[in-house]
Design an enzyme around this catalytic site. Structure first.
Site, PDB file in Angstrom:
ATOM      1  N   ARG A  53       0.832  -1.208   0.000  1.00 49.85           N
ATOM      2  CA  ARG A  53       0.000   0.000   0.000  1.00 49.85           C
ATOM      3  C   ARG A  53       0.865   1.256   0.000  1.00 49.85           C
ATOM      4  NH1 ARG A  53      -4.661   0.203   4.446  1.00 49.85           N
ATOM      5  NH2 ARG A  53      -2.946   0.849   5.787  1.00 49.85           N
ATOM      6  N   LYS A 156      -2.699   6.426   1.342  1.00 51.31           N
ATOM      7  CA  LYS A 156      -2.528   6.838   2.746  1.00 51.31           C
ATOM      8  C   LYS A 156      -1.522   7.985   2.775  1.00 51.31           C
ATOM      9  CE  LYS A 156      -2.352   4.770   7.342  1.00 51.31           C
ATOM     10  NZ  LYS A 156      -3.645   5.251   7.867  1.00 51.31           N
ATOM     11  N   GLU A 191     -16.326   6.282   3.628  1.00 50.21           N
ATOM     12  CA  GLU A 191     -15.675   5.664   4.782  1.00 50.21           C
ATOM     13  C   GLU A 191     -15.607   6.642   5.929  1.00 50.21           C
ATOM     14  OE1 GLU A 191     -11.572   4.542   4.472  1.00 50.21           O
ATOM     15  OE2 GLU A 191     -11.053   6.306   3.315  1.00 50.21           O
TER      16      GLU A 191
HETATM   17  N1  PLP Z   1      -9.331   4.189   6.062  1.00 56.66           N
HETATM   18  C1  PLP Z   1      -8.513   5.169   6.474  1.00 56.66           C
HETATM   19  C2  PLP Z   1      -8.758   6.545   5.977  1.00 56.66           C
HETATM   20  C3  PLP Z   1      -7.455   4.877   7.361  1.00 56.66           C
HETATM   21  O1  PLP Z   1      -6.635   5.846   7.774  1.00 56.66           O
HETATM   22  C4  PLP Z   1      -7.286   3.561   7.815  1.00 56.66           C
HETATM   23  C5  PLP Z   1      -6.191   3.226   8.738  1.00 56.66           C
HETATM   24  O2  PLP Z   1      -5.123   2.864   8.309  1.00 56.66           O
HETATM   25  C6  PLP Z   1      -8.169   2.573   7.366  1.00 56.66           C
HETATM   26  C7  PLP Z   1      -9.186   2.920   6.483  1.00 56.66           C
HETATM   27  C8  PLP Z   1      -8.035   1.169   7.839  1.00 56.66           C
HETATM   28  O3  PLP Z   1      -6.974   0.533   7.173  1.00 56.66           O
HETATM   29  P1  PLP Z   1      -6.220  -0.681   7.868  1.00 56.66           P
HETATM   30  O4  PLP Z   1      -7.215  -1.758   8.067  1.00 56.66           O
HETATM   31  O5  PLP Z   1      -5.189  -1.075   6.860  1.00 56.66           O
HETATM   32  O6  PLP Z   1      -5.645  -0.182   9.136  1.00 56.66           O
END
Ligand code: PLP
Length: 311
Positions: A53, A156, A191
């Site tokens: 990622r 991210k 989200e």
């Molecule tokens: N969505 C956002 C905007 C996030 O910052 C995160 C955290 O990392 C997630 C979703 C959840 O991702 P993960 O399951 O990889 O922690």
């Protein structure tokens, strides 16, 4: 060409005032957790997914991607050097790993860096639910978009978070999380500020399909576990109008794995969608299933635990 990773106890990073990270937010980060398992081993949860990622975020931000081997080597080095801060199994606390990648070349003209720094910091964090599974209310926000339709929501990168503080902070002050909608029509669920969302009805796990949400590693894991447990999975657009038809709702991400949602408030028309003040049955089953794998209480049939050499 990346140099060999080294350890330092100094938390201060000297950065040129004109570095592209500071000027243009040329930056990406990750978040993953280390668990002391029931049999005393040290396990990082799916680090190769975070590496991939971060490579995607790097490419999107015009940065040099960090190879998976180097990403994992740096995470392991940081964990090894801080192993005394890895909480014991019984506490439910973990060690959080925060890898950061940013442009360091000084540029007053608007253009990307040629040099990049990759560093990894770790910190112990307490259990998300010290006293059982808590629930949180969420509020829809149609006045702030987390990400543009063809923007950076799927990566991210720090800018996504800085730009959503103006929605998330006022909600947090009222003890609520924010549910962002698609920014084109404000009709479909996107989200939460720092987590994906899923909802449940009729033994079906439903989670949004959208170009502008971060592909959550926990959501991906939960969808796999659903298939193991005989729960149907649908990844599709979810209209706000459908919220009243679900029996359970939760946010999911590395922090809590699953954080059940008590109600979703739509402030623009006063509707409140209720999911109860306790975690629903499917949330509980999935939570148990993912925690059992993370703490190695059951066989890791999907190969998600990255074990470090004896510590
Ligand atoms: N969505 C956002 C905007 C996030 O910052 C995160 C955290 O990392 C997630 C979703 C959840 O991702 P993960 O399951 O990889 O922690």
């Amino acid at each position: 060409m990346w140099s060999k990773p080294y350890a330092t106890t100094d938390p201060i990073i000297p950065v040129h005032a004109a570095a592209t990270a500071l000027q243009y937010a040329q930056q990406a980060f990750e978040g993953l957790k280390v668990y002391r398992t029931v049999d005393g081993k040290v396990s990082i949860f799916r680090p190769e997914m975070n590496a991939r990622r971060m490579q995607q975020s790097a490419e999107a931000m015009y940065m040099a991607p960090v190879p998976t081997d180097l990403f994992i080597e740096a995470c392991e080095l940081a964990v090894r050097k801080n192993i005394d801060y890895l909480p014991p199994y019984e506490t439910g606390a973990t060690l959080y790993i925060r890898p950061i990648l940013f442009g360091t070349t000084p540029k007053v003209g608007v253009s990307p860096a040629q040099e990049f720094e990759f560093c990894v910091v770790v910190t112990p964090i307490g259990p998300y639910f010290p006293a059982g599974f808590g629930t949180t209310p969420f509020i829809i926000n149609r006045h702030v978009d987390r990400a543009a339709p063809l923007g950076t929501g799927q990566w991210k990168v720090g800018g996504n978070y800085a730009s959503s503080f103006r929605a998330t902070e006022p909600a947090h002050e009222q003890g609520m999380g924010v549910l962002f909608l698609d920014s084109e029509e404000h009709k479909y669920l996107d989200e939460c500020g720092g987590a994906n969302i899923f909802l449940v009805k009729d033994n079906t796990y439903v989670t949004p399909l959208s170009q502008s949400i971060l592909p959550s590693i926990i959501n991906d894991s939960l969808m796999t576990l659903c298939r193991d447990l005989g729960i149907r999975v649908e990844q599709r657009k979810i209209p706000v109008a459908e919220l009243g038809t679900f029996q359970e709702a939760a946010s999911c991400g590395t922090g809590a794995a699953i954080s059940p949602i008590s109600r979703i408030i739509d402030p623009d028309n006063g509707t409140i969608y209720e999911y109860g003040n306790e975690a629903g049955k499917i949330c509980q089953r999935l939570y148990q299933a993912i925690r059992d794998i993370q703490y190695a209480r059951v066989p890791d049939t999907h190969g998600w635990c990255h074990y470090m050499a004896a510590q």
